[in-house]
Design an enzyme around this catalytic site. Sequence first.
Site, PDB file in Angstrom:
ATOM      1  N   CYS A 106       0.711  -1.209   0.106  1.00  0.00           N
ATOM      2  CA  CYS A 106      -0.441   0.223   0.490  1.00  0.00           C
ATOM      3  C   CYS A 106       0.749   1.118  -0.133  1.00  0.00           C
ATOM      4  O   CYS A 106       2.045   1.105   0.575  1.00  0.00           O
ATOM      5  CB  CYS A 106      -0.644   0.160   1.293  1.00  0.00           C
TER       6      CYS A 106
ATOM      7  N   LYS B 109       3.075  -2.597  -7.358  1.00  0.00           N
ATOM      8  CA  LYS B 109       4.199  -1.985  -7.639  1.00  0.00           C
ATOM      9  C   LYS B 109       5.767  -2.816  -7.184  1.00  0.00           C
ATOM     10  O   LYS B 109       6.496  -2.960  -7.504  1.00  0.00           O
ATOM     11  CB  LYS B 109       4.278  -1.015  -8.171  1.00  0.00           C
TER      12      LYS B 109
ATOM     13  N   GLU C  89       0.356 -11.801 -16.063  1.00  0.00           N
ATOM     14  CA  GLU C  89       0.201 -10.246 -15.080  1.00  0.00           C
ATOM     15  C   GLU C  89      -0.630  -9.471 -15.920  1.00  0.00           C
ATOM     16  O   GLU C  89      -1.659  -9.066 -15.715  1.00  0.00           O
ATOM     17  CB  GLU C  89       1.274 -10.130 -14.369  1.00  0.00           C
TER      18      GLU C  89
ATOM     19  N   ARG D 186       1.062   1.498  -6.302  1.00  0.00           N
ATOM     20  CA  ARG D 186       1.535   0.801  -4.783  1.00  0.00           C
ATOM     21  C   ARG D 186       0.094  -0.336  -4.136  1.00  0.00           C
ATOM     22  O   ARG D 186       0.334  -0.732  -3.704  1.00  0.00           O
ATOM     23  CB  ARG D 186       1.805   1.101  -3.926  1.00  0.00           C
TER      24      ARG D 186
ATOM     25  N   LYS E 246       5.290 -11.190 -18.272  1.00  0.00           N
ATOM     26  CA  LYS E 246       4.389 -10.438 -18.589  1.00  0.00           C
ATOM     27  C   LYS E 246       2.919 -10.791 -19.034  1.00  0.00           C
ATOM     28  O   LYS E 246       2.760  -9.485 -18.570  1.00  0.00           O
ATOM     29  CB  LYS E 246       5.275 -10.061 -20.000  1.00  0.00           C
TER      30      LYS E 246
ATOM     31  N   TRP F  28      -3.449  -1.434  -1.629  1.00  0.00           N
ATOM     32  CA  TRP F  28      -3.936  -3.045  -1.803  1.00  0.00           C
ATOM     33  C   TRP F  28      -4.210  -3.942  -0.880  1.00  0.00           C
ATOM     34  O   TRP F  28      -3.628  -4.236   0.353  1.00  0.00           O
ATOM     35  CB  TRP F  28      -2.105  -3.700  -2.333  1.00  0.00           C
TER      36      TRP F  28
ATOM     37  N   ASN G 256       0.532   0.429   6.211  1.00  0.00           N
ATOM     38  CA  ASN G 256       1.493  -0.114   5.038  1.00  0.00           C
ATOM     39  C   ASN G 256       2.042  -1.297   5.450  1.00  0.00           C
ATOM     40  O   ASN G 256       2.714  -1.007   6.410  1.00  0.00           O
ATOM     41  CB  ASN G 256       2.376   0.305   4.042  1.00  0.00           C
ATOM     42  N   GLY G 257       1.608  -2.669   5.602  1.00  0.00           N
ATOM     43  CA  GLY G 257       2.378  -3.935   5.789  1.00  0.00           C
ATOM     44  C   GLY G 257       0.942  -4.928   6.474  1.00  0.00           C
ATOM     45  O   GLY G 257      -0.227  -4.659   6.393  1.00  0.00           O
TER      46      GLY G 257
ATOM     47  N   HIS H 162       8.483 -34.301 -20.973  1.00  0.00           N
ATOM     48  CA  HIS H 162       8.090 -34.891 -19.968  1.00  0.00           C
ATOM     49  C   HIS H 162       6.880 -34.178 -19.336  1.00  0.00           C
ATOM     50  O   HIS H 162       7.383 -33.985 -17.640  1.00  0.00           O
ATOM     51  CB  HIS H 162       9.163 -34.198 -18.604  1.00  0.00           C
TER      52      HIS H 162
ATOM     53  N   GLU I 288      10.282 -14.777 -18.257  1.00  0.00           N
ATOM     54  CA  GLU I 288      10.180 -13.004 -18.398  1.00  0.00           C
ATOM     55  C   GLU I 288       8.447 -13.167 -19.300  1.00  0.00           C
ATOM     56  O   GLU I 288       7.661 -12.512 -18.530  1.00  0.00           O
ATOM     57  CB  GLU I 288      11.515 -12.357 -18.615  1.00  0.00           C
TER      58      GLU I 288
END
Length: 592
Positions: A2, A587, A477, A26, A474, A72, A98-99, A493, A470
């Site tokens: 947050c 982020k 998300e 955030r 991308k 968030w 935040n936390g 496999h 990567e």
Amino acid sequence: MCGIFGMLGQNAVADTLKALKTLEYRGYDSAGIAVKDGNGIKLFKTVGRVENLKDAIPSEVYGTLAIGHTRWATHGEVCQGNAHPFYSADKNFAIVHNGIIENHLSLKYQLSSVGVDFSSQTDSETVAHLLQKNYKNSVLDSVLATANQLEGSFAIVVANTYDDNLYAIKNKSPLVVGINRDGAYFCSDVRCLSRWVDKVAVAPDNVVAVANRQSVAFYDFKGNPVSVKFFAVENAEEISGADGDYMLKEILEIPEKIRQAKQGYFKSGGLSLPAKTVHRVKRIYLIGCGTAYNSGLEAAAIARKMLSIDVIPVIASEFIYDNYPVDSYTLAFFISQSGETADTIRAVEKVREQGGFTYAVTNTQASSLCFVCDKVKNIYADGEYAVASTKAYNCQLVTLLLLLTDVSYLKGAIDDETRKKIVESIDVLPTAIDKVLSNSYQIAKLAEEIKDSSAVFFIGRTADYPTACEGSLKLKEISYIHSEAYPAGELKHGTLALMEKGVTVVAIACDSLQIDKMALSISEVATRGAKVVCVSPYSFENTALLSIPVVNRYLYGILSVVPLQLLAYYVAKRLGRDVDKPRNLAKSVTVE
């Protein structure tokens, strides 16, 4: 995760709203603000973006003390009742947090047993009620008593009606303190403060900060004064309105930021480690989360081509709780765009406790990571505001390549001529990436063809596999399409069972020694009906080719990821997604 903000000064309401807009990267589930005026503390909060909050605040609301929050969600659904700030029952305290308060359930039980009613499902509301319960004619004593009852990670800003101070509690979540001649500020991000303050300090763990219009004082949780150093803040890059989406803007900046990353590396002294220190290194870790981990995965694959010692990429959250060997012969690179990633910072602490050398690779100066590592290297990507990281990944790879090349040279694993060739070869990357960007229309066309895929699989071998990871990250998300990455040799496999019409496979094939093997893997999936997109400087049958220029073999990971970044962007746009602020993500991940 947050974003929190608090200030004492003129235009507190307007400036807090500006700060929250800056901090929206955030978290953007909900937003809120509490304003102190002559009649107490007024609280406003809404679901959704900061723009919604602006509309909810009457124009006549004014104050010189305000706290704000953009959320968030960690505890409780996304709704107005779970949005911050929170009042104490008597409305004499208001907090933003935040936390994570890890012991909130036991605290909530204790408070409920003495008649406290909770209005939300959050852990954060507990703090407001504790402040009221602990108040005995001294706000500072109440804040200290509350701080000592909390377990977990938290940056908390407190407004109250009893005095004109602003308070903060900090442990293991980012909190920056800023001052100017007219006021004081608390915030999650130094870049947010740079427009208002002259000096900043990064609050250490286990402190309470008390701010008035003239000064800020710090205390440990026992109430003893703590000395904290302030330093001048350079104006960080302002977040101005992007012409379109931030993600696309940041992808288009990659060529210039790569030049900047290389120049910055050498201007800041390069590796900056004595040859004697490097020579004794017998083990290297590259530790990060998400995109930062993928850059470590790629850098490790390249380093193994130069070094004969262990070079091990590890996900930070796994490193913390597993038993990876660390001793005085260990060099650990910690990679984080924000410099605030909680898991990564915990991993630093573990390495330091066991005698290893810690080296931060980050995009954010004055971040928590910079203060806990022995050495720091900035990647010089400048501000990145889309949640999905793009240019920071490329700059991380450039910086890590230079760092590991210097390590290899000092250890005698490569000679000076090889080192110079690698360094000089970086100069061709901006032009090569410009060529990829100029063909974005082709990638946009492909995006239309694959946007309805039931699943997308990314494959590659050796140093191409991290690029596959990567690219997959991308896509998933920001488009929400199911996507996975595999070493191409793993298809047989188990994963071949999923190949059928409607599935897309993206093959990254830049390793010249693996061309025949990749051709076989491509044939295996194409035969079973999957559509194949290939990113390569070479040609393959049965594929839609996204051609890239030929570059030094150590640089393909920096180049070949760019078409995958664009592909994810265009697929998401065609599906109507919010590419800058995808659902359920933020982020900066500041909680474990």
